[in-house]
Scaffold this motif. Structure first.
Motif, PDB file in Angstrom:
ATOM      1  N   GLY A  86      14.996  -3.827 -21.063  1.00  0.00           N
ATOM      2  CA  GLY A  86      13.955  -2.817 -21.262  1.00  0.00           C
ATOM      3  C   GLY A  86      13.407  -2.778 -22.666  1.00  0.00           C
ATOM      4  O   GLY A  86      12.676  -1.854 -23.027  1.00  0.00           O
ATOM      5  N   PHE A  87      13.727  -3.804 -23.493  1.00  0.00           N
ATOM      6  CA  PHE A  87      13.268  -3.784 -24.877  1.00  0.00           C
ATOM      7  C   PHE A  87      11.815  -4.227 -25.019  1.00  0.00           C
ATOM      8  O   PHE A  87      11.305  -4.330 -26.132  1.00  0.00           O
ATOM      9  N   GLY A  88      11.147  -4.510 -23.908  1.00  0.00           N
ATOM     10  CA  GLY A  88       9.717  -4.767 -23.967  1.00  0.00           C
ATOM     11  C   GLY A  88       8.928  -3.481 -23.865  1.00  0.00           C
ATOM     12  O   GLY A  88       7.699  -3.486 -23.938  1.00  0.00           O
ATOM     13  N   ASN A  89       9.647  -2.386 -23.676  1.00  0.00           N
ATOM     14  CA  ASN A  89       9.016  -1.082 -23.489  1.00  0.00           C
ATOM     15  C   ASN A  89       9.205  -0.251 -24.756  1.00  0.00           C
ATOM     16  O   ASN A  89      10.327   0.136 -25.091  1.00  0.00           O
ATOM     17  N   ALA A  90       8.097   0.003 -25.463  1.00  0.00           N
ATOM     18  CA  ALA A  90       8.200   0.674 -26.771  1.00  0.00           C
ATOM     19  C   ALA A  90       8.812   2.066 -26.639  1.00  0.00           C
ATOM     20  O   ALA A  90       9.612   2.477 -27.472  1.00  0.00           O
ATOM     21  N   LYS A  91       8.465   2.769 -25.580  1.00  0.00           N
ATOM     22  CA  LYS A  91       9.012   4.128 -25.423  1.00  0.00           C
ATOM     23  C   LYS A  91      10.513   4.096 -25.205  1.00  0.00           C
ATOM     24  O   LYS A  91      11.243   4.955 -25.684  1.00  0.00           O
ATOM     25  N   LYS A  92      10.984   3.090 -24.446  1.00  0.00           N
ATOM     26  CA  LYS A  92      12.426   2.973 -24.232  1.00  0.00           C
ATOM     27  C   LYS A  92      13.130   2.615 -25.538  1.00  0.00           C
ATOM     28  O   LYS A  92      14.220   3.109 -25.814  1.00  0.00           O
ATOM     29  N   LEU A  93      12.475   1.763 -26.335  1.00  0.00           N
ATOM     30  CA  LEU A  93      13.067   1.373 -27.617  1.00  0.00           C
ATOM     31  C   LEU A  93      13.250   2.557 -28.548  1.00  0.00           C
ATOM     32  O   LEU A  93      14.286   2.701 -29.183  1.00  0.00           O
ATOM     33  N   VAL A  94      12.245   3.414 -28.661  1.00  0.00           N
ATOM     34  CA  VAL A  94      12.346   4.523 -29.619  1.00  0.00           C
ATOM     35  C   VAL A  94      13.131   5.696 -29.064  1.00  0.00           C
ATOM     36  O   VAL A  94      13.533   6.575 -29.823  1.00  0.00           O
ATOM     37  N   SER A  95      13.375   5.716 -27.749  1.00  0.00           N
ATOM     38  CA  SER A  95      13.980   6.917 -27.176  1.00  0.00           C
ATOM     39  C   SER A  95      15.391   7.159 -27.717  1.00  0.00           C
ATOM     40  O   SER A  95      15.886   8.282 -27.670  1.00  0.00           O
ATOM     41  N   ILE A  96      16.030   6.111 -28.248  1.00  0.00           N
ATOM     42  CA  ILE A  96      17.351   6.324 -28.867  1.00  0.00           C
ATOM     43  C   ILE A  96      17.229   7.277 -30.064  1.00  0.00           C
ATOM     44  O   ILE A  96      18.135   8.062 -30.337  1.00  0.00           O
ATOM     45  N   PHE A  97      16.084   7.254 -30.742  1.00  0.00           N
ATOM     46  CA  PHE A  97      15.906   8.101 -31.922  1.00  0.00           C
ATOM     47  C   PHE A  97      15.582   9.541 -31.544  1.00  0.00           C
ATOM     48  O   PHE A  97      15.520  10.416 -32.397  1.00  0.00           O
ATOM     49  N   TYR A  98      15.344   9.776 -30.260  1.00  0.00           N
ATOM     50  CA  TYR A  98      15.155  11.144 -29.780  1.00  0.00           C
ATOM     51  C   TYR A  98      16.335  11.563 -28.905  1.00  0.00           C
ATOM     52  O   TYR A  98      16.249  12.531 -28.152  1.00  0.00           O
ATOM     53  N   LEU A  99      17.429  10.787 -28.987  1.00  0.00           N
ATOM     54  CA  LEU A  99      18.687  11.084 -28.299  1.00  0.00           C
ATOM     55  C   LEU A  99      18.509  11.208 -26.787  1.00  0.00           C
ATOM     56  O   LEU A  99      19.126  12.043 -26.145  1.00  0.00           O
ATOM     57  N   ARG A 100      17.651  10.357 -26.228  1.00  0.00           N
ATOM     58  CA  ARG A 100      17.392  10.429 -24.784  1.00  0.00           C
ATOM     59  C   ARG A 100      17.999   9.285 -24.021  1.00  0.00           C
ATOM     60  O   ARG A 100      18.376   9.409 -22.879  1.00  0.00           O
ATOM     61  N   ASP A 101      18.035   8.103 -24.639  1.00  0.00           N
ATOM     62  CA  ASP A 101      18.421   6.898 -23.916  1.00  0.00           C
ATOM     63  C   ASP A 101      19.107   5.970 -24.926  1.00  0.00           C
ATOM     64  O   ASP A 101      18.511   5.584 -25.924  1.00  0.00           O
ATOM     65  N   PHE A 102      20.377   5.636 -24.653  1.00  0.00           N
ATOM     66  CA  PHE A 102      21.136   4.903 -25.645  1.00  0.00           C
ATOM     67  C   PHE A 102      21.289   3.426 -25.297  1.00  0.00           C
ATOM     68  O   PHE A 102      22.224   2.775 -25.753  1.00  0.00           O
ATOM     69  N   ALA A 103      20.342   2.885 -24.501  1.00  0.00           N
ATOM     70  CA  ALA A 103      20.435   1.481 -24.083  1.00  0.00           C
ATOM     71  C   ALA A 103      20.472   0.549 -25.293  1.00  0.00           C
ATOM     72  O   ALA A 103      21.223  -0.426 -25.313  1.00  0.00           O
ATOM     73  N   VAL A 104      19.665   0.850 -26.324  1.00  0.00           N
ATOM     74  CA  VAL A 104      19.602  -0.020 -27.497  1.00  0.00           C
ATOM     75  C   VAL A 104      20.984  -0.125 -28.143  1.00  0.00           C
ATOM     76  O   VAL A 104      21.473  -1.221 -28.443  1.00  0.00           O
ATOM     77  N   LEU A 105      21.639   1.019 -28.323  1.00  0.00           N
ATOM     78  CA  LEU A 105      22.958   1.040 -28.956  1.00  0.00           C
ATOM     79  C   LEU A 105      23.985   0.306 -28.097  1.00  0.00           C
ATOM     80  O   LEU A 105      24.817  -0.448 -28.603  1.00  0.00           O
ATOM     81  N   LYS A 106      23.906   0.513 -26.775  1.00  0.00           N
ATOM     82  CA  LYS A 106      24.868  -0.121 -25.875  1.00  0.00           C
ATOM     83  C   LYS A 106      24.771  -1.635 -25.943  1.00  0.00           C
ATOM     84  O   LYS A 106      25.781  -2.337 -25.993  1.00  0.00           O
ATOM     85  N   VAL A 107      23.522  -2.154 -25.950  1.00  0.00           N
ATOM     86  CA  VAL A 107      23.335  -3.605 -26.034  1.00  0.00           C
ATOM     87  C   VAL A 107      23.868  -4.129 -27.360  1.00  0.00           C
ATOM     88  O   VAL A 107      24.595  -5.128 -27.413  1.00  0.00           O
ATOM     89  N   MET A 108      23.535  -3.418 -28.449  1.00  0.00           N
ATOM     90  CA  MET A 108      23.939  -3.894 -29.780  1.00  0.00           C
ATOM     91  C   MET A 108      25.460  -3.928 -29.925  1.00  0.00           C
ATOM     92  O   MET A 108      26.028  -4.885 -30.438  1.00  0.00           O
ATOM     93  N   LEU A 109      26.123  -2.881 -29.460  1.00  0.00           N
ATOM     94  CA  LEU A 109      27.577  -2.808 -29.625  1.00  0.00           C
ATOM     95  C   LEU A 109      28.262  -3.887 -28.807  1.00  0.00           C
ATOM     96  O   LEU A 109      29.143  -4.590 -29.288  1.00  0.00           O
ATOM     97  N   ARG A 110      27.854  -4.053 -27.554  1.00  0.00           N
ATOM     98  CA  ARG A 110      28.510  -5.013 -26.689  1.00  0.00           C
ATOM     99  C   ARG A 110      28.262  -6.440 -27.188  1.00  0.00           C
ATOM    100  O   ARG A 110      29.153  -7.278 -27.141  1.00  0.00           O
TER     101      ARG A 110
END
Lengths: 169, 63
Positions: free
Chosen positions: B34-58
């Protein structure tokens, strides 16, 4: 029909394996920002070759008698664009749109994106890497500077995200 | 023994083709998450969706 996004933990695992494959075959990690620097250098070299050759920043990309575009990261970035397009295509996610929040027009959103792109491109060269080269590759190598970079990225984003929330979401 | 390129298993031209292939895998996986979706990418900074963090950690865990 739109398909849902994949499980982030699965993708993270597979990305780690791609990175491992890259290290094993090439001894290099993944990145992208320097390919944009190389495109800029190629442009300067085209219109002002003397200036490009005397400027130390440009000159370091011009050695070896090869075009600055004939480089590992340039091809990696091209491939990444194609791979992303293919993934979006098979999930019916390819469409033209300007992603923006309720509080900003399409034109203003594009200008903001251009400003943000210039800022992040400049900063990525200062930091010697972007979120791919530093946070992805560097952090996987447990490089101390890359972890500092990553925490600074998150700190900066959390500090400023609130003020741009109506432009984004 | 790796890295294969440093030990002369293949030449520069082949390394660029390999870069393209690794790039395709890289871009494909990022878009899958979902990193092609700008809203999904920034949503981690609004504490809504932590997909970015999950991918990075794993990813850091495995490589």
């Amino acid at each position: 029909m739109k398909t849902r996004y994949a499980n982030p933990y699965v993708i993270g695992t597979l990305l780690g394996l791609v990175l491992l494959f890259s290290f094993y075959t090439m001894g290099r990690g993944l990145g992208s920002s320097s390919s944009f620097a190389r495109i800029a250098v190629a442009g300067v070299h085209l219109v002002a070759p003397e200036h490009a050759a005397t400027n130390p920043y440009y000159a370091k990309y011009l050695g070896g008698g090869r075009s600055p575009l004939m480089a590992w990261l340039v091809f990696l970035t091209l491939g990444a664009g194609l791979g992303g397009l293919f993934s979006a295509f098979i999930s019916n996610r390819v469409k033209g749109e300007i992603v923006r929040g309720p509080n900003i027009g399409a034109g203003a959103r594009l200008w903001l994106a251009l400003f943000g792109g210039i800022l992040s491109g400049f900063a990525a060269r200062l930091a010697r890497g972007c979120t791919s080269g530093q946070a992805l590759t560097g952090a996987s190598e447990l490089a101390f500077g890359s972890w500092v970079f990553m925490f600074c990225i998150f700190a900066g984003a959390y500090a400023t995200a609130y003020f741009l929330r109506k432009e984004w979401l | 023994m790796g890295p294969l390129y440093k030990f002369g298993w293949f030449d520069f031209a082949y390394s660029l083709q390999l870069a393209g292939l690794i790039g395709v895998l890289f871009g494909f996986l990022l878009e899958r998450a979902g990193f092609g979706n700008a809203k999904k990418l920034v949503s981690i900074f609004y504490l809504r969706d932590f997909a970015v963090l999950k991918v990075m950690l794993r990813r850091s865990w495995y490589a």
